[in-house]
Design an enzyme around this catalytic site. Sequence first.
Site, short mmCIF file in Angstrom:
data_model
loop_
_atom_site.label_atom_id
_atom_site.label_comp_id
_atom_site.label_asym_id
_atom_site.label_seq_id
_atom_site.Cartn_x
_atom_site.Cartn_y
_atom_site.Cartn_z
N SER A 1 -2.48 15.53 20.42
CA SER A 1 -1.50 16.34 21.15
C SER A 1 -0.14 16.11 20.51
O SER A 1 0.37 15.00 20.52
CB SER A 1 -1.44 15.96 22.63
OG SER A 1 -0.33 16.60 23.23
N GLU B 1 1.19 33.67 19.18
CA GLU B 1 2.33 32.80 19.50
C GLU B 1 3.60 33.20 18.77
O GLU B 1 4.69 33.11 19.32
CB GLU B 1 1.99 31.34 19.20
CG GLU B 1 0.95 30.77 20.14
CD GLU B 1 0.81 29.25 20.03
OE1 GLU B 1 1.82 28.55 20.16
OE2 GLU B 1 -0.32 28.78 19.80
N HIS C 1 -24.26 41.59 14.53
CA HIS C 1 -25.35 41.69 15.50
C HIS C 1 -24.85 42.13 16.87
O HIS C 1 -25.60 42.09 17.84
CB HIS C 1 -26.09 40.35 15.58
CG HIS C 1 -26.68 39.97 14.25
ND1 HIS C 1 -27.94 40.33 13.86
CD2 HIS C 1 -26.13 39.32 13.19
CE1 HIS C 1 -28.17 39.89 12.63
NE2 HIS C 1 -27.09 39.28 12.21
N THR D 1 0.11 17.15 26.91
CA THR D 1 -0.75 18.25 27.34
C THR D 1 -1.81 17.71 28.31
O THR D 1 -2.59 16.82 27.96
CB THR D 1 -1.38 18.92 26.10
OG1 THR D 1 -0.30 19.47 25.34
CG2 THR D 1 -2.35 20.01 26.46
N LYS E 1 3.12 25.52 31.65
CA LYS E 1 3.07 24.05 31.74
C LYS E 1 4.00 23.56 32.86
O LYS E 1 3.65 22.64 33.60
CB LYS E 1 3.45 23.42 30.40
CG LYS E 1 2.37 23.59 29.33
CD LYS E 1 2.74 22.90 28.01
CE LYS E 1 1.60 23.02 27.00
NZ LYS E 1 1.92 22.45 25.69
N SER F 1 2.86 17.06 21.38
CA SER F 1 3.87 16.58 22.34
C SER F 1 3.45 15.27 22.98
O SER F 1 4.28 14.48 23.42
CB SER F 1 4.07 17.62 23.45
OG SER F 1 2.86 17.78 24.17
N GLY G 1 -2.24 24.58 19.11
CA GLY G 1 -1.86 24.14 17.77
C GLY G 1 -2.36 22.74 17.43
O GLY G 1 -2.49 22.39 16.25
N SER G 2 -2.67 21.95 18.44
CA SER G 2 -3.20 20.61 18.19
C SER G 2 -4.72 20.62 18.04
O SER G 2 -5.30 19.64 17.58
CB SER G 2 -2.81 19.65 19.32
OG SER G 2 -1.42 19.39 19.27
N ARG H 1 2.27 24.14 16.36
CA ARG H 1 1.48 25.00 15.47
C ARG H 1 1.99 24.98 14.04
O ARG H 1 1.31 25.47 13.13
CB ARG H 1 1.43 26.43 16.01
CG ARG H 1 2.78 27.11 16.13
CD ARG H 1 2.63 28.41 16.92
NE ARG H 1 3.85 29.20 17.02
CZ ARG H 1 4.86 28.94 17.84
NH1 ARG H 1 4.81 27.87 18.62
NH2 ARG H 1 5.92 29.73 17.88
C1 F6R Z 1 3.02 25.52 20.40
C2 F6R Z 1 1.58 25.57 20.24
C3 F6R Z 1 0.71 25.36 21.44
C4 F6R Z 1 0.51 23.85 21.72
C5 F6R Z 1 -0.39 23.63 22.93
C6 F6R Z 1 -0.74 22.17 23.16
O1 F6R Z 1 3.62 25.59 19.11
O2 F6R Z 1 1.09 25.81 19.18
O3 F6R Z 1 -0.53 26.00 21.21
O4 F6R Z 1 -0.04 23.23 20.58
O5 F6R Z 1 0.21 24.15 24.08
O6 F6R Z 1 0.41 21.37 23.14
P1 F6R Z 1 0.42 20.04 22.28
O7 F6R Z 1 0.15 20.47 20.87
O8 F6R Z 1 1.79 19.47 22.45
O9 F6R Z 1 -0.66 19.18 22.83
#
Ligand code: F6R
Length: 358
Positions: free
Chosen positions: A104, A242, A258, A109, A352, A106, A62-63, A156
């Site tokens: 990111s 997701e 193609h 990541t 994770k 959070s 999502g990032s 996301r």
């Molecule tokens: C969760 C989502 C995931 C996170 C990914 C990376 O809603 O969309 O795809 O975005 O795991 O985590 P972040 O975004 O915190 O770096």
Amino acid sequence: MGDYEKVLNDAGYLYGADSKGMFQSMATLAQQCAMACWDLSKGVELPPVEAISHVVVTGLGGSAIGGDLLRVYCLDRCPVPVLVNRDYTMPGFTGRDTLVFAVSYSGNTEETLSAYREARERGATVIAVTTGGKLKEMADRDGVPVIMVPTGIAPRSASGFLFIPTLRVMERLGFLTGIEKEVEDLVGHLKTLYGRLKPEVPVDKNPAKQMALKLYNRIPVIWGSSGSTEVVAQRWKGQINENAKAPAYWNVFPELNHNELVGFKFPESLLKNIHVVILRDDRDHPRVQKRIEITRSIISGAVAGITDVRASGGGALARTYSLVYSGDYTSLYLAFLYGVDPGPVEVIDHLKNELARD
Ligand code: F6R
């Protein structure tokens, strides 16, 4: 009315069973985009523009999708290339003339943290985009500018927060123009679309609910067009994965003509489980539009169904987001057809946590 329509028409149930407030995030996306445009990147110190010869957005999931939105938006508007990096390492060309957005939500990541470190080691100009976490700690320690994003929603659901400030930075650097006008247009259009797609609008008037019913018990295959709706096709796929916890696949015109198209012969019985969604924009290359028509006729007997979803809105951003928004809503409604809560992504959390053990 069938049981599935009843589920989708019960707005009280949809809101009540949505533990992470995904519908609430959808309802406030217009405000999110406005705040992202006019507040978030203010005051961030930028490098001299002469020092930048390319831009890399590094992030995951999502990032990262905001990076692709930026990449595609910049394709025919920006004098320097924009690339997206979804890895632990940075591309080999990364150096003192690279501007890196380390994104990111959070801030924790591990791939993004590792790419951030490497970008710094190679002397790139880095801007962090995050709500906090280790990324913020490292950036503060390194004197790296941070675009602080409000916390409390799923990454996301934060595409506006994560993407639009990068557009504004590119504008301030002189690489893009007219972003405020684009975002004004986007904000207005999202408000209109919200009125059509929200849970209170019943199936017979709600195109996202109708789309979810078509995709239910089918394998969605989402096709976009290179340089325009390609990023939206990828977004639909990710959101179906997701939110609805279901598989989905994506590809782009003209490339799929193609190779992928040839593969719509066998196994015949399994192909009958595929529903193809074609993301269309009347502004796409006329030859691509012609290809889409021919492709439709080639596969029409082989698959369960084909649905075109058309972009609406005036500006490029509004048009792209019109398709993103309808895909996001479709994926949420699809989740409820499968009886799952769209918000939690336990599989990602588990992975994770396992990785964090050593
Ligand atoms: C969760 C989502 C995931 C996170 C990914 C990376 O809603 O969309 O795809 O975005 O795991 O985590 P972040 O975004 O915190 O770096």
